[in-house]
Design a protein around this motif. Structure first.
Motif, PDB file in Angstrom:
ATOM      1  N   GLU A 378      48.411 -81.774  42.211  1.00  0.00           N
ATOM      2  CA  GLU A 378      49.750 -82.808  42.208  1.00  0.00           C
ATOM      3  C   GLU A 378      49.147 -83.999  43.257  1.00  0.00           C
ATOM      4  OE1 GLU A 378      52.227 -80.363  39.739  1.00  0.00           O
ATOM      5  OE2 GLU A 378      51.028 -80.766  41.299  1.00  0.00           O
ATOM      6  N   ALA A 379      48.856 -82.809  44.999  1.00  0.00           N
ATOM      7  CA  ALA A 379      47.884 -84.130  45.401  1.00  0.00           C
ATOM      8  C   ALA A 379      46.597 -84.479  45.459  1.00  0.00           C
ATOM      9  CB  ALA A 379      47.900 -83.222  46.898  1.00  0.00           C
ATOM     10  N   ALA A 380      46.251 -84.091  44.666  1.00  0.00           N
ATOM     11  CA  ALA A 380      44.605 -84.898  44.344  1.00  0.00           C
ATOM     12  C   ALA A 380      44.622 -85.858  43.555  1.00  0.00           C
ATOM     13  CB  ALA A 380      44.064 -83.317  43.615  1.00  0.00           C
ATOM     14  N   LEU A 381      46.021 -86.041  42.956  1.00  0.00           N
ATOM     15  CA  LEU A 381      46.432 -87.892  41.778  1.00  0.00           C
ATOM     16  C   LEU A 381      47.476 -88.733  43.471  1.00  0.00           C
ATOM     17  CD1 LEU A 381      49.139 -85.938  39.511  1.00  0.00           C
ATOM     18  CD2 LEU A 381      46.219 -86.037  38.998  1.00  0.00           C
ATOM     19  N   LEU A 382      46.974 -88.319  44.088  1.00  0.00           N
ATOM     20  CA  LEU A 382      48.043 -89.182  45.123  1.00  0.00           C
ATOM     21  C   LEU A 382      46.337 -89.352  46.433  1.00  0.00           C
ATOM     22  CD1 LEU A 382      50.844 -87.888  45.173  1.00  0.00           C
ATOM     23  CD2 LEU A 382      50.804 -90.919  44.647  1.00  0.00           C
ATOM     24  N   CYS A 383      45.734 -88.458  46.813  1.00  0.00           N
ATOM     25  CA  CYS A 383      44.828 -88.215  47.565  1.00  0.00           C
ATOM     26  C   CYS A 383      43.852 -87.871  47.599  1.00  0.00           C
ATOM     27  CB  CYS A 383      45.500 -86.841  48.454  1.00  0.00           C
ATOM     28  SG  CYS A 383      46.615 -87.605  49.052  1.00  0.00           S
ATOM     29  N   ASP A 384      42.744 -89.342  47.557  1.00  0.00           N
ATOM     30  CA  ASP A 384      41.471 -88.739  47.296  1.00  0.00           C
ATOM     31  C   ASP A 384      40.498 -87.553  48.199  1.00  0.00           C
ATOM     32  OD1 ASP A 384      40.119 -91.618  45.798  1.00  0.00           O
ATOM     33  OD2 ASP A 384      42.045 -91.949  47.127  1.00  0.00           O
ATOM     34  N   GLU A 385      41.340 -87.450  49.182  1.00  0.00           N
ATOM     35  CA  GLU A 385      40.698 -86.612  50.710  1.00  0.00           C
ATOM     36  C   GLU A 385      41.763 -85.934  51.261  1.00  0.00           C
ATOM     37  OE1 GLU A 385      37.171 -86.247  52.270  1.00  0.00           O
ATOM     38  OE2 GLU A 385      36.815 -89.317  52.238  1.00  0.00           O
ATOM     39  N   ILE A 386      41.551 -84.541  51.032  1.00  0.00           N
ATOM     40  CA  ILE A 386      42.524 -83.707  52.083  1.00  0.00           C
ATOM     41  C   ILE A 386      41.376 -82.945  53.138  1.00  0.00           C
ATOM     42  CG2 ILE A 386      44.674 -82.576  52.780  1.00  0.00           C
ATOM     43  CD1 ILE A 386      44.713 -83.162  49.286  1.00  0.00           C
ATOM     44  N   VAL A 387      41.922 -82.973  53.981  1.00  0.00           N
ATOM     45  CA  VAL A 387      40.868 -82.771  55.691  1.00  0.00           C
ATOM     46  C   VAL A 387      41.664 -81.910  56.754  1.00  0.00           C
ATOM     47  CG1 VAL A 387      38.843 -83.780  54.786  1.00  0.00           C
ATOM     48  CG2 VAL A 387      40.528 -84.652  56.507  1.00  0.00           C
ATOM     49  N   PRO A 388      41.344 -81.104  57.366  1.00  0.00           N
ATOM     50  CA  PRO A 388      41.327 -80.841  58.626  1.00  0.00           C
ATOM     51  C   PRO A 388      41.652 -81.671  59.671  1.00  0.00           C
ATOM     52  CG  PRO A 388      39.952 -78.880  57.932  1.00  0.00           C
ATOM     53  CD  PRO A 388      39.934 -80.409  57.138  1.00  0.00           C
ATOM     54  N   THR A 389      43.232 -81.938  60.204  1.00  0.00           N
ATOM     55  CA  THR A 389      43.054 -82.937  61.231  1.00  0.00           C
ATOM     56  C   THR A 389      41.518 -83.433  62.195  1.00  0.00           C
ATOM     57  OG1 THR A 389      45.210 -81.995  61.379  1.00  0.00           O
ATOM     58  CG2 THR A 389      44.684 -83.582  62.941  1.00  0.00           C
ATOM     59  N   ALA A 390      40.678 -82.206  62.155  1.00  0.00           N
ATOM     60  CA  ALA A 390      40.032 -82.783  63.290  1.00  0.00           C
ATOM     61  C   ALA A 390      38.851 -83.688  62.789  1.00  0.00           C
ATOM     62  CB  ALA A 390      39.212 -81.866  63.722  1.00  0.00           C
ATOM     63  N   GLN A 391      38.599 -84.172  61.104  1.00  0.00           N
ATOM     64  CA  GLN A 391      37.561 -84.106  60.504  1.00  0.00           C
ATOM     65  C   GLN A 391      38.449 -85.622  59.767  1.00  0.00           C
ATOM     66  OE1 GLN A 391      36.273 -81.820  57.302  1.00  0.00           O
ATOM     67  NE2 GLN A 391      35.939 -80.141  58.587  1.00  0.00           N
ATOM     68  N   LEU A 392      39.412 -85.790  60.210  1.00  0.00           N
ATOM     69  CA  LEU A 392      39.891 -87.394  59.280  1.00  0.00           C
ATOM     70  C   LEU A 392      39.604 -88.678  60.336  1.00  0.00           C
ATOM     71  CD1 LEU A 392      43.745 -86.492  59.711  1.00  0.00           C
ATOM     72  CD2 LEU A 392      42.304 -86.870  58.283  1.00  0.00           C
ATOM     73  N   ASP A 393      39.082 -88.779  61.173  1.00  0.00           N
ATOM     74  CA  ASP A 393      37.926 -89.945  61.970  1.00  0.00           C
ATOM     75  C   ASP A 393      36.664 -90.150  60.853  1.00  0.00           C
ATOM     76  OD1 ASP A 393      39.894 -90.617  63.728  1.00  0.00           O
ATOM     77  OD2 ASP A 393      38.991 -89.626  64.876  1.00  0.00           O
ATOM     78  N   GLU A 394      35.838 -89.330  60.515  1.00  0.00           N
ATOM     79  CA  GLU A 394      34.882 -88.775  60.141  1.00  0.00           C
ATOM     80  C   GLU A 394      34.799 -89.514  58.712  1.00  0.00           C
ATOM     81  OE1 GLU A 394      30.965 -85.288  58.608  1.00  0.00           O
ATOM     82  OE2 GLU A 394      32.835 -84.654  60.363  1.00  0.00           O
ATOM     83  N   ALA A 395      35.680 -88.927  58.260  1.00  0.00           N
ATOM     84  CA  ALA A 395      36.035 -88.800  56.569  1.00  0.00           C
ATOM     85  C   ALA A 395      36.296 -90.296  56.396  1.00  0.00           C
ATOM     86  CB  ALA A 395      37.151 -88.184  55.964  1.00  0.00           C
ATOM     87  N   THR A 396      37.038 -90.930  57.013  1.00  0.00           N
ATOM     88  CA  THR A 396      37.969 -92.040  57.306  1.00  0.00           C
ATOM     89  C   THR A 396      36.191 -93.183  57.570  1.00  0.00           C
ATOM     90  OG1 THR A 396      39.725 -91.679  58.473  1.00  0.00           O
ATOM     91  CG2 THR A 396      39.533 -94.694  58.993  1.00  0.00           C
ATOM     92  N   GLU A 397      35.627 -93.150  58.109  1.00  0.00           N
ATOM     93  CA  GLU A 397      34.067 -93.470  58.775  1.00  0.00           C
ATOM     94  C   GLU A 397      33.338 -94.333  57.166  1.00  0.00           C
ATOM     95  OE1 GLU A 397      32.431 -91.725  62.150  1.00  0.00           O
ATOM     96  OE2 GLU A 397      33.406 -92.703  63.576  1.00  0.00           O
ATOM     97  N   ARG A 398      33.373 -92.157  56.888  1.00  0.00           N
ATOM     98  CA  ARG A 398      32.749 -92.357  55.521  1.00  0.00           C
ATOM     99  C   ARG A 398      33.386 -93.196  54.642  1.00  0.00           C
ATOM    100  NH1 ARG A 398      32.413 -86.986  55.549  1.00  0.00           N
ATOM    101  NH2 ARG A 398      34.388 -87.085  54.526  1.00  0.00           N
TER     102      ARG A 398
END
Length: 476
Positions: A378-398
């Motif tokens: 169900e997390a996929a209904l509320l979140c577009d991406e789920i990533v490790p902590t170290a990848q949060l900044d990169e995913a945000t920039e993308r």
């Protein structure tokens, strides 16, 4: 006369029936509520009342509130026109209520009554904000007055223009509980209420509206980003947390305002993120700001928003995610709307959550307190991406790059129009204003906040060397 004697022989007459004449009905309401106030003044303060005195006070309030309901059922639009010079001026919520107290005595609490209430903890108040809920509920029930008030609250807050000038000079704006920074085409809004796990209080609500205004007004910015900053709470010191929702310590102490917090957050910064900002500022351009036509002679600016969830998004924190265009969550994070536990209505979560999760899951979350963890489907209904902590900044920039395109703002405005028409929002707010005002004074909510206060006090005592904290719900 003693309070006990007052309960024996001073019943309040029946609420007056409106005649349809505004002046006459307003005078009758003023007389009826003034009589009610005289009877209340014969009673001890709320915490010192006997059961019989408490019942008598409740009957007095019920009679006065019945009179207010009846008056507004006949005159809500006329009252609104009187307070807004036939809609030529646009007072914000608090200003509107203050003017109503002067122009229509007894309709809503006046400045002295509100000041007295603010001096008390929630459980010791008379509950005069319930009368504000009746007032705003009636205004939202009117299609014309309600739509006008919603539109008014989409204009920039009074101090936003000065803060915009500062942000343009420095690409940075430091507010008491929020940091706003421009990084390329994105404005990063960081919550800095770290002593209470970035929980929401009156100050944070005001600061977030300023930050959202500035983000939407700055034509160099195409995308807004929301993220919680590191916290100082002893259990989580130094860790980023998105939000722990409403600050229950502040609610218990009586410092959570019905108008400035519970209504203003929905009609202010959250609605501005969802619908955009109305502005007459000449410097704003379509190229820089994502302008869209809203009505003849008016324009609104809307921009996409990204949310970055570290650790958890509880209550109001989760509500924010429901209006965002991209949600990126840290692995191991969870989301929840603990309305069943708190006893209050989770803002507009009841209106918006079902669109994302479906009815069954929404009921499990709101009615039973189910948490959604990032490892669950169900997390996929509320979140577009789920990533490790170290990848949060990169995913945000993308995400910022993906959403910075020139057509994104116009299309997300059309999505909002289709998903949540203004009349749907207005009808929900008409009920929400009345129900939420009563909920924050209901015995179960008062008892729960008191139990939480006692638990937090024990926790603070145990963790005193580490510093402050324990001011809100904490995840188990």
């Amino acid at each position: 006369m003693s309070g006990a004697a007052g309960t024996d022989h001073a019943p309040l007459p029946a609420a007056p029936a409106p005649t349809g004449d505004l002046a006459a009905d307003a005078a009758a309401l003023a007389r009826h509520t003034a009589h009610g106030e005289r009877l209340l003044a014969l009673l001890p303060p709320r915490p010192n009342r006997t059961a019989a005195e408490s019942s008598h006070a409740a009957r007095i309030h019920d009679s006065c509130r019945a009179a207010r309901h009846a008056f507004l059922a006949r005159h809500a639009e006329a009252v609104y026109d009187a307070l807004t010079a036939s809609r030529a001026v646009r007072p914000r919520l608090a200003e509107l209520a203050a003017e109503a107290a002067v122009r229509f005595p007894g309709l809503v609490p006046d400045a002295a009554q509100l000041a007295e209430e603010r001096s008390r903890i929630q459980a010791h108040k008379e509950g005069r904000e319930i009368d504000q809920g009746i007032f705003f509920g009636a205004l939202f029930r009117s299609p014309s007055a309600g739509a006008h008030l919603i539109e008014t609250m989409l204009h920039p807050a009074p101090d936003s223009a000065a803060h915009l000038a500062e942000f343009r000079r420095a690409n940075r704006l430091e507010l008491p509980t929020v940091l706003l920074e421009r990084r390329g085409e994105a404005a990063h809004v960081t919550f800095r209420n770290g002593h209470c796990l970035n929980a929401e209080d009156n100050r944070l609500i005001a600061d977030l509206e300023t930050a959202v205004d500035v983000t939407l007004l700055d034509d160099r910015v195409r995308v807004g980003v929301l993220r919680g900053g590191p916290v100082t709470h002893p259990r989580h010191a130094g860790k980023r947390i998105f939000s722990a929702g409403i600050n229950l310590k502040e609610l218990r102490s009586g410092a959570i305002s019905f108008v400035d917090f519970l209504l203003c957050r929905e009609l202010g910064y959250i609605n501005k993120m969802a619908r955009g900002l109305f502005s007459d500022s000449a410097h704003d351009t379509e190229e820089g700001g994502g302008w869209s036509s809203h009505a003849p002679g008016r324009r609104s600016v809307t921009k996409p928003w990204v949310g970055v969830v570290d650790s958890f998004a509880i209550g109001g924190g989760m509500q924010l995610l429901l209006v965002l265009d991209r949600v990126i969550a840290e692995e191991g994070a969870f989301l929840s709307l603990p309305a069943a536990d708190e006893g209050i209505v989770p803002g507009l979560g009841n209106l918006r959550l079902t669109r994302l999760t479906g009815a069954r899951t929404a009921r499990q979350i709101i009615l039973s307190g189910r948490r959604i963890h990032t490892h669950e489907p169900e997390a996929a209904l509320l979140c577009d991406e789920i990533v490790p902590t170290a990848q949060l900044d990169e995913a945000t920039e993308r995400a910022v790059r993906d959403l910075a395109g020139p057509a994104v703002a116009a299309n997300r405005a059309m999505l909002t129009l289709a998903e949540e028409p203004v009349d749907l929002l207005r009808a929900y707010l008409a009920e929400f204003a009345v129900v939420q005002a009563r909920r924050i004074y209901s015995p179960d909510v008062l008892a729960k906040t008191e139990r939480h206060w006692n638990r937090s006090a024990r926790s603070r005592s145990d963790e005193r060397p580490a510093g402050g904290g324990g001011t809100e719900r904490e995840p188990a």
